[in-house]
Design a protein around this motif. Structure first.
Motif, short mmCIF file in Angstrom:
data_model
loop_
_atom_site.label_atom_id
_atom_site.label_comp_id
_atom_site.label_asym_id
_atom_site.label_seq_id
_atom_site.Cartn_x
_atom_site.Cartn_y
_atom_site.Cartn_z
N ASP B 32 49.46 14.52 21.44
CA ASP B 32 47.80 15.44 21.99
C ASP B 32 47.38 14.15 23.22
O ASP B 32 47.10 14.66 23.72
N ASN B 35 48.79 12.93 25.70
CA ASN B 35 49.07 13.51 26.83
C ASN B 35 47.47 13.75 27.62
O ASN B 35 47.96 13.74 28.48
N THR B 36 46.43 13.87 26.91
CA THR B 36 45.68 14.12 27.46
C THR B 36 45.35 12.40 28.40
O THR B 36 44.47 12.87 29.21
N GLU B 39 47.04 13.37 31.70
CA GLU B 39 46.38 14.49 31.62
C GLU B 39 44.73 14.35 32.70
O GLU B 39 44.05 14.34 33.09
N ASN B 40 44.44 13.04 32.27
CA ASN B 40 43.24 12.05 32.28
C ASN B 40 41.85 12.63 31.94
O ASN B 40 41.53 11.28 31.33
N ARG B 44 40.80 18.55 32.93
CA ARG B 44 41.72 18.10 33.83
C ARG B 44 43.26 19.28 32.72
O ARG B 44 43.88 19.55 33.30
N ARG B 45 43.83 18.47 31.53
CA ARG B 45 45.03 18.59 30.55
C ARG B 45 44.55 20.17 31.24
O ARG B 45 45.70 20.76 30.45
N ASP B 46 43.64 20.86 30.11
CA ASP B 46 43.90 22.18 30.16
C ASP B 46 43.98 22.97 30.64
O ASP B 46 44.68 23.80 30.99
N THR B 48 45.12 22.28 33.54
CA THR B 48 47.14 21.91 33.79
C THR B 48 48.01 22.75 33.04
O THR B 48 48.79 23.91 33.55
N HIS B 49 47.55 23.00 31.39
CA HIS B 49 48.43 23.61 30.57
C HIS B 49 48.30 25.41 30.89
O HIS B 49 49.25 26.02 30.88
N SER B 398 50.27 7.76 36.19
CA SER B 398 48.84 8.38 36.27
C SER B 398 47.21 7.72 36.89
O SER B 398 46.97 8.66 37.21
N LYS B 675 54.86 17.07 27.83
CA LYS B 675 54.74 18.50 27.49
C LYS B 675 54.83 19.44 28.88
O LYS B 675 54.11 20.61 29.15
#
Lengths: 748, 748
Positions: B32, B35-36, B39-40, B44-46, B48-49, B398, B675
């Motif tokens: 996790d 992944n954060t 996804e920067n 932004r991660r949330d 994206t998902h 990334s 992910k």
């Protein structure tokens, strides 16, 4: 719109053909002589030209740009039509070899010759057709494969593993080698096993009561997978399966298993077959999967040259096997394909450099100064660096490819002739086969990789127009790259051949072992005196004399081998050096190619180049190849102290930069020398006349007629117009989700 | 056949899922957190998902393996359906940003807002949709492009070149930015000119009497070519054409030209359009060609932010132009695409390493010793060397991609805000744009090349199964590689950015010029004190401390720049060093990527990695990237005396070999960290559960149902059976050409 529609004669109408014609006219190179060199001998050259003409004129075999628009099912069908057409040429080609068109029907005689009165069909009989197939595969690779699987894999599996009688029956009497009677596929690979043949799981269990084998697929991962020809065309298969006799597993052997009734194409009982479906390329091949459920074949369908299941009169069963010969035959099964892929590398490389060179000469972009005419792409040094070394690659593959091919046929003939009781002759031929394996593996891996890069690099050098299917690069690349994977994955082939080279190196270095007769050709760098000299620092790499340009690779090989051997000694792990092993295999191939080219061009009887100017340009090509790869591998050349850093800066790179503009002037002649007709290139930006834009435009127009719903109006235009004209009423239709008045009423 | 059909439970049923599950269970990495990081930010991660979930659940947008079997026309149609679907999300996303779902219909308000009472549509309004599009493009690249041409190219061309009123009218009132009303294409490239935009030949001639322009294609080579959306979907186009007023040529400007009636999709008078046809990839895009014959548009359709054709009351015509601003806007037009391609490089790289890693962990081939279980591919050092550095590439892209994206939006917003009278602010933003151009060009070129190689290398690492279309590599590669060519050919972008870097180097070296505010981020290696130190030999390259791994590239850059500058001084030819320029651009990109990753991971507030063990593995990834490319470029590192040959042998390569087995243990977790749900990978050999063989088999079966003529029986079976059963009567049918008796009779 055609040229005559130009509305303003002062406008800059690009005129690429004039550049190409001018450069062609100015060249003094003797392209006929070069072509003979590249086609190996005058005899082979003439055969090549006459076959190309036949193929390009044949109404069924010729391939046009509409080829690039075919769907998978169209490709499958068109390929089948071409196979049927080729089957007629096959009979004709054999009659030509045996010079028998009158009197009796040769094919009928051969098929009826159950008593072996005539000379059996041999490689020589197929030599014209083999070349025809190799050439047709350059235009239509999927056709080449689809026939190649039947003749090359199915056929060679029987030749390598069958008894003389089995070979005679299946290939000659049943007609397989005439593409008659039966059509074969080669069921080796399984879903779970590709490279590791010894672990294939399909089973052939002997049934003593019925004197038969049952062929079975024990589980999903043992499904035969990727089998070319299985999905639609094969009636028979050579199946790799574990021989199980009285519960004992004798390892993987080969069996002829009928799959379909040749008359109706119905699948036989117990045979399940499906289509593998879409692939990256070569969709014209009907790759399939096969599962067997209690498929029964007679004991006699097992290919029994080296392993036999014997049944005594008393019903007693025994298995007789000759493991050494069995393993020799293992070497030979996939050799043919590898040897052919090296030849393919030459022709595919040649094809794409021809297209890209003509485009680079005809295409102009950016002017050196404002107001000047725009420069031809080929005049940019970067473009020369991108394209010209690729020409040298195609040139350098040719002599090595022909040499390997000749070596293959000589050695295989020797193998088929040798008696299994003559152990010393057997050892000899087995040694030759091992050397042939090393050469073919390293040349196959190196050149299929080089040509994959070549196609990619040259496509990019053609900019956007390279991305159009009609200019051959797209399908060309997709069709090509499978060569890096099949019939021996390139990485695995490289590792295996490098390990053998390393073993030879250690034997030569520690025990002075070197076979003057067998090793001189390909392994000259392992001569113990040379080895010692290099390792002791007595051989300095130089780039002065002509032979230096291949000798430097011999020095590099020794130093690389020495570094690798020492690393293994230190770490005790050979897997840890596998990156170096890949390099050893590549360096071995580059060295062989340079040496074969050098020896041929240097030979009075074999070069066929009598013109001095032409010969000198041919030497420049050779130097360019060597310099280009030294520069690419300058990391290793410095690390292993073959060259000092300053030698790279002051010798290698300046030589490379000097040679490029020299060769640039000859690039049209050098690619014309391959003598590919337009219909073989099948890429309008590369046609001979250089009229790039009109040719390309015309092919696009021809293949993309006006839409059925009107010009520029797609059949789905209503979908688009209803999307665009959707208005604010969308919200209304939802009940006016946004409207306060309505929401207020609803809230009451 | 499914798992339950296994006929012998003792048989070796390969069970790949157990390996993957085991390695997943054993990993202590905090995926996790990773992944954060990737996804920067958490926000932004949330986003994206949640967008990925929406896309994968949407019945129209979701993409299945049947995607790989679609013909060109099916792809065109399916893509159009998806565009229509996306147009609804677009409205929804804007309402989400402005938080307005109730009260009034926001879209209606914005379209009716002719008096500019509301805040105009801005980049922020599109930010959710932009991300949605970027994610959908990862699953279906051709869909991404087809919408991207309309929004990104057509839209940004108007934004960059139009007046405020023109922007408001075309993009907001007419609805273009809502994918409503009109659909745009971007008619820049011509058949004869791609990279050299200044030499485009289409003409826009001003007609004083009617106050209009006539758009004309003067000859075939000026045909607009490769125009995405032109063949079928565009109603309007931004056309690059030479502005001709009173016979004077003012160079290339931009015009909005209607092509089709949006209601009927009929072509307008004078507009000829055709389909470009088959391409190497992305056949879902309707690329077309356009020819104009006296197509008349109002003067007001010229985009006039920087160049205006003015008509005085007396009918007097003048052209007012701001060349400096015009050229600034030239920078900005294609920037958006390049910035997006760097982000694409991250996501495509991540997708393919996930597939290949899971396959390499699940697949077994060859046992170390006879009788042992076969080894997992990932346990082979060579395989680790092929796959793990590719993971590090995806990781390293990334942070650089997000940073570039943020930098792009900040700078563009500044540009749009700056008043043209404020010359000093203008100079400042123009300087920023130039730096942004260098970074985006070198990152776009380097990463689109790296990912092309990544896809190719990883496809090969999956052996035969990588060649199946259903495992994503084939179409993935074909769709990808055009990124190396379009919106700035990689070679040309590399040359241009490298020339600018070289200029900065010379200015820093000779005149101590360095802009602390603007250059510190990307050009830290050009700080005059650092430059001097490196050139004087005061900076030694080392690989000890964490920062060394990016600093070594700063040293390499300076030495490479210095070598290049000296060569140019000696030869006076900048073209001669173009091979070195390509390297400069690449080294600049590698350095930026390493530095961005280093700074992020090193930051307390921005890394989001709190777990020490995870952080340490993340540093190993960073080191691996640096070591892998030092080794790849060991030629330059030795030639420019950054490292001695022995340092390569004794430091770089051993470090590289040590780090690979360490990272091997984390490879499943490292790729799980991206992910990607299975439906986004769309490649059964790479699905999360690792049940490689069943998953793959099931997709093949689903997409290849039994043939309509019976199982395994092609529709063309009669063609095959008549070929095979052709008998000796063939000769008879020809009159018995071979028969002596007949010939004897004929000879009488």
């Amino acid at each position: 719109m055609t040229r005559s529609f130009t509305i303003d004669n002062d406008s800059k109408v690009l005129n690429p053909q004039k550049f190409i014609q001018k450069e062609r006219a100015q060249s003094k190179l003797r392209i006929d002589q070069i072509n003979t060199f590249l086609e190996n001998t005058p005899q082979r050259r003439d055969l090549t030209h006459s076959l190309i003409e036949e193929i390009c004129n044949d109404p069924v075999l010729k391939t046009d740009t509409d080829y690039y628009d075919q769907t998978k099912s169209q490709q499958r069908l068109e390929t089948a039509k071409k196979i049927a057409r080729l089957s007629l040429y096959m009979e004709h080609d054999i009659k030509t070899i045996r010079n028998q068109f009158k009197g009796t029907d040769l094919i009928k005689e051969l098929q009826n010759d159950t008593e072996h009165k005539l000379p059996s069909l041999c490689n020589e009989d197929l030599s014209i057709f083999d070349k025809r197939l190799s050439l047709v595969a350059n235009i239509d690779p999927q056709l080449g494969t689809r026939v190649g699987v039947h003749l090359g894999l199915f056929g060679n599996c029987i030749k390598g593993n069958g008894t003389d009688e089995q070979i005679h029956y299946w290939l000659q009497e049943r007609g397989a080698l005439f593409i008659k009677g039966i059509y074969g596929c080669f069921a080796m690979t399984e879903l779970g096993h590709g490279s590791n043949v010894a672990e294939l799981q399909t089973r052939a269990t002997y049934n003593p009561k019925s004197d038969t084998f049952s062929i079975d697929t024990p589980d999903l991962t043992a499904t035969k997978w990727w089998i070319g020809g299985a999905a639609h065309s094969a009636t028979h298969s050579t199946v790799y399966a574990r021989l199980i006799v009285e519960a004992k597993d004798y390892g993987v052997k080969t069996f002829v298993v009928p799959l379909r009734d040749p008359a109706t194409f119905q699948l036989l009982p117990g045979v399940s077959i499906g289509d593998i479906g879409a692939k990256m390329g070569r969709d014209g091949i009907d790759n399939g999967w096969i599962q067997f459920r209690n498929v029964v074949i007679p004991r006699e369908f097992m290919l029994s040259r080296f392993t036999k299941v014997l049944r005594a009169r008393d019903g007693c069963i025994s298995v007789k096997t000759e493991p050494q010969l069995d393993s020799i035959s293992g070497y030979s099964a996939l050799l043919n394909g590898r040897v052919n892929m090296v030849m393919d590398s030459f022709r595919f490389g040649a094809k794409f450099v021809t297209i890209a060179t003509r485009y680079a000469v005809g295409r102009q972009q950016f002017a050196a100064k404002k107001g000047q005419q725009e420069s031809q792409l080929m005049d940019y040094p970067l473009h020369q660096y991108r394209v010209l070394p690729q020409i040298s690659i195609a040139y350098m593959i040719s002599p090595a490819a022909f040499k390997l091919m000749d070596n293959y046929y000589t050695t295989l003939n020797e193998l088929y002739k040798v008696s299994s009781s003559d152990k010393s002759a057997l050892m000899r031929v087995s040694q030759k086969l091992k050397n042939l394996f090393i050469d073919s593996a390293s040349l196959k891996a190196t050149n299929t990789w080089l040509v994959a890069q070549l196609i990619d690099e040259l496509r990019q050098s053609c900019g956007g127009h390279g991305y159009s299917q009609y200019n051959a690069f797209g399908k060309g690349y997709n069709d090509w790259v499978v060569q890096c994977t099949w019939e021996g994955d390139n990485s695995i082939l490289s590792l295996t051949s490098a390990k053998s080279i390393l073993k030879k190196f250690v034997e030569a270095g520690t025990r002075g072992k070197f076979d003057r007769e067998l090793d001189t050709e390909s392994f000259s760098y392992l001569k113990p005196s040379f080895l010692r000299n290099v390792i002791m620092g007595g051989e300095e790499a130089e780039l002065n004399k002509i032979e230096d340009y291949y000798l430097v690779w011999a020095i590099a090989l020794v130093k690389l081998l020495n570094h690798t051997a020492r690393l293994i000694e230190k770490t005790k792990k050979i897997d840890g050096v596998s990156k170096l092993l890949i390099l050893i295999s590549k360096f071995h191939a580059l060295h062989s190619m340079l040496k074969a080219y050098h020896d041929k061009l240097n030979s009075d009887s074999e070069s066929y180049i009598t013109d001095e100017n032409t010969r000198s340009v041919m030497w420049d090509i050779y130097k360019l190849f060597s310099l280009y790869f030294i520069d690419k591998h300058s990391g290793e050349f410095q690390q292993f102290k073959i060259f000092e850093p300053d030698q790279i800066s002051q010798d290698v790179q300046p030589q490379l930069l000097q040679i490029l503009p020299k060769l640039r002037n000859h690039c049209i002649a050098l690619t014309d020398s391959f003598k590919f007709p337009d219909s073989m290139l099948n890429a309008p930006i590369g046609y001979y006349d250089g009229d790039i834009y009109n040719n390309y435009y015309n092919e696009v127009i021809k293949n993309n007629p006006v839409e059925s719903d009107g010009a520029g109006r797609p059949v789905y235009h209503e979908l688009l117009s209803s999307m665009l004209k959707r208005g604010f009423e969308f919200d209304e239709r939802l009940g006016g989700a946004a409207k306060s008045e309505i929401l207020a009423r609803l809230a009451k």
